[in-house]
Design a protein around this motif. Structure first.
Motif, PDB file in Angstrom:
ATOM      1  N   UNK A  17       0.827  -1.219   0.000  1.00 47.36           N
ATOM      2  CA  UNK A  17       0.000   0.000   0.000  1.00 47.36           C
ATOM      3  C   UNK A  17       0.860   1.267   0.000  1.00 47.36           C
ATOM      4  N   UNK A  18       1.572   1.459  -1.088  1.00 46.59           N
ATOM      5  CA  UNK A  18       2.527   2.554  -1.257  1.00 46.59           C
ATOM      6  C   UNK A  18       2.505   2.961  -2.730  1.00 46.59           C
ATOM      7  N   UNK A  19       3.240   3.998  -3.126  1.00 51.56           N
ATOM      8  CA  UNK A  19       3.267   4.358  -4.548  1.00 51.56           C
ATOM      9  C   UNK A  19       3.945   3.271  -5.396  1.00 51.56           C
ATOM     10  N   UNK A  20       3.224   2.725  -6.349  1.00 47.17           N
ATOM     11  CA  UNK A  20       3.780   1.739  -7.267  1.00 47.17           C
ATOM     12  C   UNK A  20       3.171   1.928  -8.648  1.00 47.17           C
ATOM     13  N   UNK A  21       3.951   1.608  -9.671  1.00 42.53           N
ATOM     14  CA  UNK A  21       3.405   1.606 -11.023  1.00 42.53           C
ATOM     15  C   UNK A  21       2.326   0.541 -11.161  1.00 42.53           C
ATOM     16  N   UNK A  22       2.463  -0.556 -10.421  1.00 44.20           N
ATOM     17  CA  UNK A  22       1.440  -1.609 -10.451  1.00 44.20           C
ATOM     18  C   UNK A  22       0.099  -1.071  -9.960  1.00 44.20           C
ATOM     19  N   UNK A  29      -7.005   0.199 -15.056  1.00 38.82           N
ATOM     20  CA  UNK A  29      -7.511  -1.005 -15.726  1.00 38.82           C
ATOM     21  C   UNK A  29      -6.648  -1.434 -16.916  1.00 38.82           C
ATOM     22  N   UNK A  30      -5.418  -0.950 -16.957  1.00 35.86           N
ATOM     23  CA  UNK A  30      -4.570  -1.253 -18.107  1.00 35.86           C
ATOM     24  C   UNK A  30      -4.063  -2.686 -18.111  1.00 35.86           C
ATOM     25  N   UNK A  31      -3.878  -3.276 -16.939  1.00 39.56           N
ATOM     26  CA  UNK A  31      -3.446  -4.672 -16.896  1.00 39.56           C
ATOM     27  C   UNK A  31      -4.547  -5.584 -17.417  1.00 39.56           C
ATOM     28  N   UNK A  32      -5.772  -5.318 -16.988  1.00 41.82           N
ATOM     29  CA  UNK A  32      -6.913  -6.094 -17.494  1.00 41.82           C
ATOM     30  C   UNK A  32      -7.028  -5.961 -19.004  1.00 41.82           C
ATOM     31  N   UNK A  33      -6.914  -4.727 -19.499  1.00 45.08           N
ATOM     32  CA  UNK A  33      -7.056  -4.482 -20.937  1.00 45.08           C
ATOM     33  C   UNK A  33      -5.944  -5.142 -21.744  1.00 45.08           C
ATOM     34  N   UNK A  34      -4.749  -5.190 -21.195  1.00 46.51           N
ATOM     35  CA  UNK A  34      -3.614  -5.744 -21.928  1.00 46.51           C
ATOM     36  C   UNK A  34      -3.782  -7.224 -22.206  1.00 46.51           C
ATOM     37  N   UNK A  35      -4.299  -7.976 -21.238  1.00 47.06           N
ATOM     38  CA  UNK A  35      -4.295  -9.434 -21.373  1.00 47.06           C
ATOM     39  C   UNK A  35      -5.673 -10.028 -21.696  1.00 47.06           C
ATOM     40  N   UNK A  36      -6.717  -9.214 -21.682  1.00 47.80           N
ATOM     41  CA  UNK A  36      -8.055  -9.723 -22.006  1.00 47.80           C
ATOM     42  C   UNK A  36      -8.121 -10.342 -23.405  1.00 47.80           C
ATOM     43  N   UNK A  37      -7.479  -9.758 -24.440  1.00 52.20           N
ATOM     44  CA  UNK A  37      -7.538 -10.384 -25.768  1.00 52.20           C
ATOM     45  C   UNK A  37      -6.951 -11.790 -25.813  1.00 52.20           C
ATOM     46  N   UNK A  42      -6.592 -11.010 -15.170  1.00 57.36           N
ATOM     47  CA  UNK A  42      -5.578 -10.434 -14.292  1.00 57.36           C
ATOM     48  C   UNK A  42      -6.247 -10.084 -12.968  1.00 57.36           C
ATOM     49  N   UNK A  43      -5.712 -10.630 -11.885  1.00 48.25           N
ATOM     50  CA  UNK A  43      -6.347 -10.460 -10.581  1.00 48.25           C
ATOM     51  C   UNK A  43      -5.347  -9.929  -9.554  1.00 48.25           C
ATOM     52  N   UNK A  44      -5.866  -9.097  -8.669  1.00 51.93           N
ATOM     53  CA  UNK A  44      -5.078  -8.586  -7.557  1.00 51.93           C
ATOM     54  C   UNK A  44      -5.154  -9.549  -6.383  1.00 51.93           C
ATOM     55  N   UNK A  45      -4.025  -9.881  -5.819  1.00 56.68           N
ATOM     56  CA  UNK A  45      -4.014 -10.772  -4.654  1.00 56.68           C
ATOM     57  C   UNK A  45      -4.740 -10.118  -3.477  1.00 56.68           C
ATOM     58  N   UNK A  46      -4.605  -8.789  -3.352  1.00 60.39           N
ATOM     59  CA  UNK A  46      -5.268  -8.096  -2.248  1.00 60.39           C
ATOM     60  C   UNK A  46      -6.788  -8.115  -2.376  1.00 60.39           C
ATOM     61  N   UNK A 239       5.849  -3.657 -19.611  1.00 60.26           N
ATOM     62  CA  UNK A 239       5.578  -2.545 -20.520  1.00 60.26           C
ATOM     63  C   UNK A 239       4.386  -1.723 -20.038  1.00 60.26           C
ATOM     64  N   UNK A 240       3.368  -2.396 -19.506  1.00 60.14           N
ATOM     65  CA  UNK A 240       2.222  -1.681 -18.952  1.00 60.14           C
ATOM     66  C   UNK A 240       2.661  -0.835 -17.750  1.00 60.14           C
ATOM     67  N   UNK A 241       3.525  -1.382 -16.908  1.00 62.04           N
ATOM     68  CA  UNK A 241       4.003  -0.615 -15.762  1.00 62.04           C
ATOM     69  C   UNK A 241       4.785   0.619 -16.213  1.00 62.04           C
ATOM     70  N   UNK A 242       5.563   0.482 -17.259  1.00 67.04           N
ATOM     71  CA  UNK A 242       6.304   1.636 -17.778  1.00 67.04           C
ATOM     72  C   UNK A 242       5.347   2.694 -18.317  1.00 67.04           C
ATOM     73  N   UNK A 243       4.307   2.256 -18.994  1.00 69.31           N
ATOM     74  CA  UNK A 243       3.327   3.219 -19.497  1.00 69.31           C
ATOM     75  C   UNK A 243       2.597   3.896 -18.333  1.00 69.31           C
ATOM     76  N   UNK A 244       2.326   3.122 -17.279  1.00 71.82           N
ATOM     77  CA  UNK A 244       1.676   3.704 -16.101  1.00 71.82           C
ATOM     78  C   UNK A 244       2.579   4.750 -15.451  1.00 71.82           C
ATOM     79  N   UNK A 245       3.870   4.475 -15.374  1.00 73.49           N
ATOM     80  CA  UNK A 245       4.810   5.436 -14.804  1.00 73.49           C
ATOM     81  C   UNK A 245       4.903   6.686 -15.671  1.00 73.49           C
ATOM     82  N   UNK A 246       4.867   6.523 -16.988  1.00 76.75           N
ATOM     83  CA  UNK A 246       4.863   7.677 -17.892  1.00 76.75           C
ATOM     84  C   UNK A 246       3.611   8.522 -17.675  1.00 76.75           C
TER      85      UNK A 246
END
Length: 341
Positions: A17-22, A29-37, A42-46, A239-246
């Motif tokens: 629970x801190x600042x993360x690109x994840x 919702x970019x992780x869900x969108x990336x792998x849905x096709x 994609x699920x969060x453990x929390x 790559x999604x994390x890098x885009x999130x950081x951008x």
């Protein structure tokens, strides 16, 4: 000819629970969108149902898991034999302070000489809270040319004390200890409620070595099995994390909103814990400097008995997924242009 392994039905992610690109990517919702096709959930453990292995956040025993979180559990899991790989590191300044009671006379790290310092004890497999306190005090003391042997460590049992830092702050109020280490957004609010004063602000120390702790640097890890069987999935996740950081670098107000949700703190806690410019610092890398800082943390944790076996940090790290992810990110048509810090 051997056929390629079938794609996993689920990819998991976990973050602290801190600042993360994840956390940013999950909010968008970019992780869900990336792998849905690909038919991959994609699920969060929390946020998962109770049947999920929540302990995997610490053990990383779930092969399809990406973890962006504190380095104490990550190093502990690797030291214990879990086949993880280090694929990124961030360095995000997060408020770290030594708190004292009002009127204590403790105003600096040098004033901690001979004082009683609180070391929490949690009944968990890897007591990262205790590790954080040890390393926080070590950093503060080292800035004044002192060490833990110049203080009086006091064990503070934390079982039965709900809330972060609750046991330590209660011990401070009772007068059982003279100083408590805390960090993060919730710590800002807890310190205010407890009426404690800041004796040492580690954030203000110019040497990064004094601020090495569980979240500095913070690793991104993945299981070797997933990396071996589906390297392209690992590349795409990064790559999604890098885009999130951008995106975060251009969206400070939105990052503050997301940080409030991630940390569970209010605006005061977020503003007090994360300095202006935090939104520019979410990009992972595996630079020699960050690897050396993590190696220093590994050495200290091993000296304190948290690691059963050594972890060779440079051998643990695999820079290729991040390199390939950067290439994917550069070619992504929707990638925002990163803002220079």
């Amino acid at each position: 000819m051997t056929s390629a392994p079938a794609l996993p039905a689920t990819l998991w992610f976990t973050r602290c629970p801190v600042p993360t690109a994840t956390g940013i990517a999950a909010d968008r919702q970019w992780l869900t969108d990336e792998f849905a096709p690909d038919g991959i959930t994609v699920r969060s453990l929390q946020d998962a149902e109770p049947d999920a292995d929540r302990e995997a956040h610490f053990t990383h025993a779930l092969p399809g898991l990406f973890r962006e979180g504190g380095n104490v559990p990550a190093l502990w899991a690797r030291s214990g034999g879990e086949r993880t790989r280090l694929i990124g590191l961030t360095w995000i300044e997060e408020r770290q302070v030594v708190l004292v009671a009002p009127g204590s006379g403790i105003r600096s790290a040098a004033d901690l000489r001979g004082r009683r310092i609180a070391l929490p004890a949690h009944p968990i497999a890897i007591d990262f809270w205790r590790a954080m306190a040890l390393r926080g005090f070590e950093g503060a003391l080292a800035s004044a040319g002192l060490g833990l042997t110049d203080t009086v460590p006091v064990d503070v049992p934390a079982d039965g004390h709900p809330g972060q830092w609750a046991a330590e702050l209660a011990a401070l109020r009772r007068g059982d200890v003279d100083a408590v280490y805390v960090k993060g957004a919730l710590a800002v609010e807890a310190a205010r409620r407890a009426g404690a004063e800041v004796a040492v602000a580690l954030d203000d120390l110019p040497d990064r070595r004094f601020r090495i702790n569980n979240g500095t640097p913070r690793p991104i890890t993945v299981h070797q099995d997933l990396l071996d069987e589906h390297p392209a999935l690992v590349d795409r996740f990064l790559a999604v994390l890098l885009r999130a950081a951008d995106w975060a670098a251009q969206s400070p107000a939105e990052v503050d909103r997301i940080l409030g949700a991630e940390t569970g703190a209010g605006a005061e806690g977020v503003a007090g814990a994360y300095r202006a410019g935090t939104h520019l610092t979410l990009h992972p890398d595996l630079s020699p400097e960050r690897l050396a800082l993590l190696a220093a943390q590994e050495s200290a944790l091993r000296a304190h008995g948290f690691l059963s076996e050594p972890v060779q940090v440079t051998a643990w790290a695999d820079p290729e997924p991040l390199r390939r992810a950067a290439a994917l990110n550069a070619a992504h048509p929707k990638s925002p242009q990163p803002v220079a810090p």
